[in-house]
Design an enzyme around this catalytic site. Structure first.
Site, PDB file in Angstrom:
ATOM      1  CG  ASP A 181      -1.965  -1.055   1.089  1.00  0.00           C
ATOM      2  OD1 ASP A 181      -2.154  -1.785   0.168  1.00  0.00           O
ATOM      3  OD2 ASP A 181      -2.874  -1.272   2.177  1.00  0.00           O
ATOM      4  CE  LYS A 213      -4.157  -4.076   1.549  1.00  0.00           C
ATOM      5  NZ  LYS A 213      -4.989  -3.067   1.935  1.00  0.00           N
ATOM      6  CB  CYS A 265      -2.190  -3.247   5.334  1.00  0.00           C
ATOM      7  SG  CYS A 265      -3.853  -2.510   4.903  1.00  0.00           S
TER       8      CYS A 265
HETATM    9  C1  VGL Z   1      -4.980   0.494   5.771  1.00  0.00           C
HETATM   10  C2  VGL Z   1      -6.344   1.378   7.271  1.00  0.00           C
HETATM   11  C3  VGL Z   1      -7.315   1.345   6.103  1.00  0.00           C
HETATM   12  C4  VGL Z   1      -3.551   0.033   5.585  1.00  0.00           C
HETATM   13  C5  VGL Z   1      -5.991   0.551   4.901  1.00  0.00           C
HETATM   14  O1  VGL Z   1      -2.936  -0.136   4.477  1.00  0.00           O
HETATM   15  O2  VGL Z   1      -2.769  -0.170   6.698  1.00  0.00           O
HETATM   16  N1  VGL Z   1      -5.141   1.171   6.953  1.00  0.00           N
HETATM   17  N2  VGL Z   1      -6.973   0.734   5.000  1.00  0.00           N
END
Ligand code: VGL
Ligand code: ZN
Length: 215
Positions: free
Chosen positions: A16, A114, A159
């Site tokens: 991410d 995702k 994540c």
């Molecule tokens: C994430 C919160 C919401 C992450 C993704 O990538 O850690 N955290 N969506």
């Protein structure tokens, strides 16, 4: 010989590294963009690189905006258990969901997206938050003979940690590179994530340690 002998059984999973998780983004992780340099060094040393992308439809149920009267960073009960509510972030096709421009993307073999189901969030890159709906990553890794996964990216306490724990559950050997991660750290989430990763047998290593062991 391949350009990267010995990396075949090990995959790098880069979690991410998107604009919304970097400074100025909708769910900015403090120092999020600082991971790019060490992550790029790791990418250059690996043959199997997977990038993940948080990729929500507009109106996703993890957004506080979908829960009238609820503030971002509070928690609600979903059908699959407690869910933290976030500011709207990483909406499919928006600039915030795009990978940071400095991330080395060309070498990636697979991009896993995702959080694509409107009513289930997904922190882990293996399962959605119902802990049952798979993303397909485990099958991809097994078909490529991967036994060991190395994880880096954002956010360490969400994540990255959930992905590391699920990788252990799937029987992979798991190494997290904290120097190449940054955390959101909400209500002690970082400490809790570190403890559960350690208890599950996740190893922690520096980028140099990882690069010297795969070579
Ligand atoms: C994430 C919160 C919401 C992450 C993704 O990538 O850690 N955290 N969506
Ligand atoms: Zn998200």
């Amino acid at each position: 010989m391949s350009a990267h002998p010995g990396t075949g059984g090990t995959a790098l999973i880069v979690v991410d590294i998107q604009n919304d998780f970097c400074p100025g983004g909708a769910l900015a992780v403090p120092g999020g963009d600082e991971v790019i340099a060490p992550v790029n060094r790791l990418i250059a040393g690996f043959e199997t690189v997977v990038l993940t992308q948080d990729w929500h439809p507009a109106g996703h149920s993890s957004f506080a905006s979908q829960h009238p009267g609820r503030a971002p960073f509070s928690s609600v009960e979903m059908f699959y258990g407690p869910q933290t509510l976030w500011p709207d972030h990483c909406v499919q096709g928006t600039p915030g969901a795009t990978f940071h421009r400095d991330l080395m993307r060309d070498q990636a073999r697979l991009i896993i997206r995702k959080g694509i189901h409107r009513h289930i969030d997904s922190y882990s890159t293996f399962f959605e938050n119902d802990r049952r709906t798979p993303t397909g990553l485990a099958g991809f890794l097994r078909e490529h003979g991967v036994k060991h996964v190395v994880l880096a990216g954002l956010a360490l306490d969400y994540c990255v940690a959930y992905s590391a724990l699920d990788a252990v559950t799937h029987g992979f050997e798991v190494t997290v590179v904290p120097e190449a991660c940054r955390a959101i750290d909400l209500d002690g989430s970082l400490k809790a994530a570190e403890v559960s990763m350690r208890e599950a047998g996740v190893r922690f290593a520096s980028p140099d340690d990882v690069l010297s062991t795969i070579r």
